[in-house]
Design a protein around this motif. Structure first.
Motif, mmCIF file in Angstrom:
data_model
loop_
_atom_site.group_PDB
_atom_site.id
_atom_site.type_symbol
_atom_site.label_atom_id
_atom_site.label_comp_id
_atom_site.label_asym_id
_atom_site.label_seq_id
_atom_site.Cartn_x
_atom_site.Cartn_y
_atom_site.Cartn_z
ATOM 1 N N THR A 145 0.851 -1.210 0.000
ATOM 2 C CA THR A 145 0.000 0.000 0.000
ATOM 3 C C THR A 145 0.875 1.244 0.000
ATOM 4 O O THR A 145 1.953 1.257 0.591
ATOM 5 C CB THR A 145 -0.921 0.033 1.241
ATOM 6 O OG1 THR A 145 -0.104 -0.012 2.394
ATOM 7 C CG2 THR A 145 -1.877 -1.141 1.228
ATOM 8 N N GLU A 146 0.390 2.274 -0.668
ATOM 9 C CA GLU A 146 1.127 3.542 -0.679
ATOM 10 C C GLU A 146 0.946 4.272 0.641
ATOM 11 O O GLU A 146 -0.118 4.173 1.262
ATOM 12 C CB GLU A 146 0.609 4.436 -1.817
ATOM 13 C CG GLU A 146 1.075 3.953 -3.181
ATOM 14 C CD GLU A 146 0.639 4.903 -4.270
ATOM 15 O OE1 GLU A 146 0.565 6.117 -4.000
ATOM 16 O OE2 GLU A 146 0.379 4.428 -5.377
ATOM 17 N N ALA A 147 2.002 4.973 1.056
ATOM 18 C CA ALA A 147 1.907 5.730 2.305
ATOM 19 C C ALA A 147 0.864 6.834 2.146
ATOM 20 O O ALA A 147 0.805 7.509 1.124
ATOM 21 C CB ALA A 147 3.262 6.330 2.653
ATOM 22 N N GLN A 148 0.055 6.974 3.140
ATOM 23 C CA GLN A 148 -0.982 8.010 3.117
ATOM 24 C C GLN A 148 -0.609 9.112 4.103
ATOM 25 O O GLN A 148 -0.093 8.844 5.179
ATOM 26 C CB GLN A 148 -2.321 7.403 3.557
ATOM 27 C CG GLN A 148 -2.850 6.337 2.608
ATOM 28 C CD GLN A 148 -3.532 6.951 1.397
ATOM 29 O OE1 GLN A 148 -4.277 7.900 1.530
ATOM 30 N NE2 GLN A 148 -3.253 6.405 0.222
ATOM 31 N N ALA A 149 -0.857 10.328 3.720
ATOM 32 C CA ALA A 149 -0.639 11.435 4.651
ATOM 33 C C ALA A 149 -1.672 11.325 5.759
ATOM 34 O O ALA A 149 -2.858 11.149 5.494
ATOM 35 C CB ALA A 149 -0.783 12.780 3.931
ATOM 36 N N ALA A 150 -1.175 11.379 6.991
ATOM 37 C CA ALA A 150 -2.092 11.258 8.112
ATOM 38 C C ALA A 150 -2.892 12.548 8.267
ATOM 39 O O ALA A 150 -2.354 13.635 8.075
ATOM 40 C CB ALA A 150 -1.296 10.973 9.387
ATOM 41 N N PRO A 151 -4.151 12.463 8.584
ATOM 42 C CA PRO A 151 -4.925 13.686 8.815
ATOM 43 C C PRO A 151 -4.345 14.483 9.980
ATOM 44 O O PRO A 151 -3.826 13.893 10.925
ATOM 45 C CB PRO A 151 -6.330 13.184 9.151
ATOM 46 C CG PRO A 151 -6.302 11.722 9.022
ATOM 47 C CD PRO A 151 -4.900 11.259 8.808
#
Ligand SMILES: [Zn+2]
Length: 172
Positions: free
Chosen positions: A2-8
């Motif tokens: 999975t691609e890294a997601q920017a955390a809210p």
């Protein structure tokens, strides 16, 4: 994978906010002013301000850039302007600049030198800051303590009557 997601993030930070950092940086560079500005700078050494006139619209640009930005043609005709000029607009400076030995408040103004179609900017002195006004006629004061000074230290009132608004309204 999975691609890294920017955390809210809520935009709130724990602890004291960092409001500034000091970073020592230095850039050395060589600036080539080109034909028009070289002539302008040489003329300033003789305490003359020289602009260039557009052969098409006849506007005199100071400092000259070598071409008219409106007509797109080269400018070559040299025209001496000033030394007197008219304050077209100004601001009162209340923040003392680091390494600048000028008491605040002081006035920084746009000045249309006589014969120029572009306003320069410079400091106004020799008059209380709250009496500087649009249309005020001024003349340059050179700093004789510095032989290398290529610009007037400031401009001061000439004592002439204020210029009529119509004579400088296009230069504001
Ligand atoms: Zn032009």
């Amino acid at each position: 994978m999975t691609e890294a997601q920017a955390a809210p993030h809520k935009g709130e930070f724990a602890g004291e906010a960092v409001t500034g950092i000091v970073a020592h940086a230095r850039l050395d560079y060589t600036y080539s002013p080109g034909r028009a500005q070289s002539q302008y700078i040489h003329a300033l050494s003789g305490r003359k301000v020289v602009g260039e006139r557009c052969p098409s619209c006849r506007k005199v640009y100071v400092p000259p850039r070598g071409a008219c930005p409106t007509c797109g043609v080269a400018t070559t005709e040299q025209v001496e302007v000033g030394p007197r000029g008219t304050v077209t607009t100004f601001c009162i400076v209340n923040i003392k600049a680091k390494n600048l030995d000028i008491e605040v408040p002081y006035v920084y103004a746009h000045i249309a030198l006589d014969g120029a179609d572009l306003a320069l900017h410079a400091r106004i002195a020799g008059i209380p800051y709250d009496q500087v006004r649009m249309g005020l006629r001024v003349e340059p004061v050179w700093d004789d303590s510095s032989k290398d000074s290529r610009y007037p230290d400031h401009y001061r009132p000439t004592g002439e009557p204020d210029a009529d608004y119509d004579t400088y309204k296009e230069l504001i």
